[in-house]
Write an enzyme that holds these catalytic residues in place. Sequence first.
Site, PDB file in Angstrom:
ATOM      1  N   HIS A 108       0.830  -1.211   0.000  1.00 48.69           N
ATOM      2  CA  HIS A 108       0.000   0.000   0.000  1.00 48.69           C
ATOM      3  C   HIS A 108       0.858   1.252   0.000  1.00 48.69           C
ATOM      4  CE1 HIS A 108       1.007  -0.733   4.231  1.00 48.69           C
ATOM      5  NE2 HIS A 108       0.727   0.544   4.486  1.00 48.69           N
ATOM      6  N   ASP A 110       0.425   4.765   2.108  1.00 43.32           N
ATOM      7  CA  ASP A 110      -0.426   5.190   3.224  1.00 43.32           C
ATOM      8  C   ASP A 110      -1.476   6.219   2.815  1.00 43.32           C
ATOM      9  OD1 ASP A 110       0.803   3.588   5.166  1.00 43.32           O
ATOM     10  OD2 ASP A 110       2.401   5.057   5.410  1.00 43.32           O
ATOM     11  N   HIS A 267       4.705   0.100   0.076  1.00 47.41           N
ATOM     12  CA  HIS A 267       5.478  -0.623   1.082  1.00 47.41           C
ATOM     13  C   HIS A 267       4.647  -1.756   1.672  1.00 47.41           C
ATOM     14  CE1 HIS A 267       3.354   2.412   3.426  1.00 47.41           C
ATOM     15  NE2 HIS A 267       3.466   1.628   4.480  1.00 47.41           N
ATOM     16  N   ARG A 282       5.567   6.228  14.221  1.00 49.86           N
ATOM     17  CA  ARG A 282       5.321   6.666  12.850  1.00 49.86           C
ATOM     18  C   ARG A 282       4.642   8.038  12.800  1.00 49.86           C
ATOM     19  NH1 ARG A 282       1.548   3.442   8.435  1.00 49.86           N
ATOM     20  NH2 ARG A 282       0.089   5.153   8.700  1.00 49.86           N
TER      21      ARG A 282
HETATM   22  C1  SIN Z   1       3.382   0.618   7.773  1.00 45.53           C
HETATM   23  O1  SIN Z   1       3.633   1.803   7.939  1.00 45.53           O
HETATM   24  O2  SIN Z   1       2.549   0.240   6.954  1.00 45.53           O
HETATM   25  C2  SIN Z   1       4.132  -0.418   8.598  1.00 45.53           C
HETATM   26  C3  SIN Z   1       5.559  -0.509   8.248  1.00 45.53           C
HETATM   27  C4  SIN Z   1       6.307  -1.417   9.205  1.00 45.53           C
HETATM   28  O3  SIN Z   1       5.873  -1.590  10.348  1.00 45.53           O
HETATM   29  O4  SIN Z   1       7.331  -1.960   8.815  1.00 45.53           O
END
Ligand code: SIN
Length: 291
Positions: A108, A110, A267, A282
């Site tokens: 995806h 984000d 990602h 994050r």
């Molecule tokens: C994400 O932001 O989708 C998760 C990425 C991660 O935890 O490696």
Amino acid sequence: MNVMSQRHYRHIHVEPRETGFGAEITGIDLSVPMSAAARAEIMQAWAAHAVVWFPDQPLSLDALEAFTQSIGPFGVDPFIKSMEGRQHVLELRREPDETAANFGASWHSDWSFQETPPAATLLHASVVPPVGGDTLYADGVRAYDALSPVMKRLLDGLEAIHSASFAYGTKGFFAKEAESRTMQIIVSEEAEKTCAHPLVRTHPVTGRKALYVSPTYTVGGIVGMTGEESRALLGFLFAHMVKEAFVYRHKWRKDMLIMWDKRCTLHYADGGYDGHLRVMHRTTVAGEKPV
Ligand code: SIN
């Protein structure tokens, strides 16, 4: 991909991967305010390499917020409860005994279902498991470049429908989940909203074109096509974009910060660390309407 060499930088050291997609940045302390010149070089390296990581940056949450805001204003994070007292920080936490799927385990970009999706995500590693827990990144620019001129002509000008419904809708993945999870997901009818974005997006800084689709959020088909046509074309693009040649597997170390460009990458959070704690923090940086 435009691979810049170290001679372009005076305030940071940049070590690009061979493909130019992804680079390590050292020679700077992100816990203190940086000069305008250093910031400009980070922005330049980020534009050139799309995914940049900074090892050995033991940042407090205040410092993570401050660095994020030096890149740009915070984005809006829906459907996940943020940290107490920190509206713009999400804790991605998975306990050793948790059996629910690890968060982010599907390709995806984000919040691509928003009218103005974020430009960047920043992720800081607080606790890294001894095995697994890698994050995979797919390069939408090289994936687009590798398409035939005929396919490029077909895609240019097409729009696809993005929505959070499959993940966060009242009948979506998280609504159906039986296992408990530490992260607090907010399932909502708001997730049913849809938003059309170009299938091929032009980067506002580099001018490069990138595929802008994902199996997680591009769930409403292609505008003007039948369901069958949409499924065939999107299915091809989903598989094409995450071919090994376009993917970088990132291995984490504690205190590493990574910043990736959501306008030209997908990602995927890999699992493989059951029985171990993983804690990441994050933030997102606001973006612009995709064109
Ligand atoms: C994400 O932001 O989708 C998760 C990425 C991660 O935890 O490696």
